[in-house]
Design an enzyme around this catalytic site. Structure first.
Site, PDB file in Angstrom:
ATOM      1  N   GLU A  50      63.665 -39.071  48.774  1.00  0.00           N
ATOM      2  CA  GLU A  50      62.868 -37.842  48.867  1.00  0.00           C
ATOM      3  C   GLU A  50      62.935 -37.238  50.273  1.00  0.00           C
ATOM      4  O   GLU A  50      62.686 -37.939  51.263  1.00  0.00           O
ATOM      5  CB  GLU A  50      61.417 -38.174  48.507  1.00  0.00           C
ATOM      6  CG  GLU A  50      60.450 -37.007  48.539  1.00  0.00           C
ATOM      7  CD  GLU A  50      59.023 -37.417  48.198  1.00  0.00           C
ATOM      8  OE1 GLU A  50      58.188 -36.532  47.979  1.00  0.00           O
ATOM      9  OE2 GLU A  50      58.750 -38.646  48.141  1.00  0.00           O
ATOM     10  N   LYS A 128      58.365 -31.257  42.682  1.00  0.00           N
ATOM     11  CA  LYS A 128      57.409 -32.354  42.536  1.00  0.00           C
ATOM     12  C   LYS A 128      56.065 -31.832  42.030  1.00  0.00           C
ATOM     13  O   LYS A 128      55.500 -30.893  42.590  1.00  0.00           O
ATOM     14  CB  LYS A 128      57.244 -33.053  43.889  1.00  0.00           C
ATOM     15  CG  LYS A 128      56.369 -34.301  43.867  1.00  0.00           C
ATOM     16  CD  LYS A 128      56.386 -34.959  45.234  1.00  0.00           C
ATOM     17  CE  LYS A 128      55.615 -36.258  45.276  1.00  0.00           C
ATOM     18  NZ  LYS A 128      55.683 -36.907  46.617  1.00  0.00           N
ATOM     19  N   CYS A 162      58.965 -39.338  43.312  1.00  0.00           N
ATOM     20  CA  CYS A 162      57.975 -40.216  43.942  1.00  0.00           C
ATOM     21  C   CYS A 162      56.729 -40.441  43.077  1.00  0.00           C
ATOM     22  O   CYS A 162      56.800 -41.076  42.045  1.00  0.00           O
ATOM     23  CB  CYS A 162      57.629 -39.652  45.326  1.00  0.00           C
ATOM     24  SG  CYS A 162      56.741 -40.797  46.400  1.00  0.00           S
TER      25      CYS A 162
END
Length: 281
Positions: A50, A128, A162
């Site tokens: 990331e 995200k 994540c």
């Protein structure tokens, strides 16, 4: 694909490493070398952590990164993929400018991940959805779309980022869209080893997919990142696992294992969503 048109699988590589905050030239060089190693090792796909090209440091990145540099960084990543002849998943900030004449602090910053094909073309893009902690939530805006999904090498690839993978709904939604390999670039700090060691294999097993969770290591802007990148198979078995050192690891994705797991215990086919909804009413 074989001559008979059957899916024969894919070799994927994951890159764990330490990023230098805002030293994009050094970080791109690290990715370029990993792409070379992945290509030399016969991989068709490389997954990187990331925000690796800029470093995982939300406030310093927001304060010190000129958004005008982002298209050039994306171009460089596409060129790395093209030069190595492999697909590359890489994560960058993405900025939506505020209206002309508005305060620049009104720009919307997202954490994104883009899959570049072996020819450098953009195959998929994702923002995200679940932002972790006060710093991310201060700097970035959450996305609102499901996992990015694309067909590649006869397999269906999905991307989340994540903290997204820690929500069962995120992974289940991807599985219901037929994802075979879920790619998860991450920036996991020290103290959360239960995520790669326990949660990732469980997510892979309960959704019958391969799951590649790819982390930083080292210290970035004072933040200790834990390494521990892992790839789990659709039975929940760990196929590759990094320690705290930089590494490029390889895994074979076997469509036969996907089919066997899905036939053995058909979690997705035997769900009862109408009943579950009634429990929440």
């Amino acid at each position: 694909m074989s001559e008979e048109g059957k899916v024969t699988g894919m070799r994927l590589a994951i890159m764990q490493g330490e990023s230098a905050v805002l030293d994009t030239a050094a970080n791109l060089a690290t990715i370029r070398e990993a792409a070379r190693q992945a290509s030399d090792g016969g991989a068709q796909l490389l997954i990187t952590p990331e925000l690796f090209p800029v470093g995982y440091a939300p406030r310093p990145v927001r304060a010190g990164l000129d958004p005008a540099l982002l298209p050039g960084l994306a171009h460089d990543l596409a060129e790395i993929a093209r030069s190595a002849g492999i697909a590359l998943l890489a994560s960058l900030p993405e900025v939506e400018p505020a209206a002309p004449g508005s305060d620049p602090t009104a720009d919307r910053w997202y954490i994104s991940a883009t899959l570049f094909g072996p020819d450098g073309a953009r195959l998929s893009h994702y923002r995200k959805v679940h932002l972790f902690g006060a710093e991310e939530q201060e700097v970035f805006t959450p996305g609102d779309q499901p996992a990015a999904v694309v067909d590649f090498q006869g397999l269906r690839l999905g991307t989340v980022i994540c903290y997204d993978v820690e929500f069962p709904e995120t992974v289940r939604a991807a599985a219901l869209r037929g994802v075979d390999v879920l790619m998860v670039p991450t920036a996991l700090g020290s103290g959360y080893s239960q995520v790669p060691q326990r949660l990732i294999p469980t997510r892979a097993m309960e959704n019958h997919l391969y799951l590649a969770y790819v982390n930083h290591t080292g210290v970035e802007a004072g933040f200790h990142l834990s390494g521990g990148s892992v790839v789990a198979d659709p039975f929940g078995r760990t196929l590759a696992e990094a320690d705290e050192d930089a590494a490029v690891l390889f895994v074979e994705v076997d469509p036969g294992q996907l089919a066997t797991a899905r036939a053995d215990v058909p979690y997705l086919d035997e769900r009862r969503p109408d009943l579950y909804r009634s429990w929440l009413s």
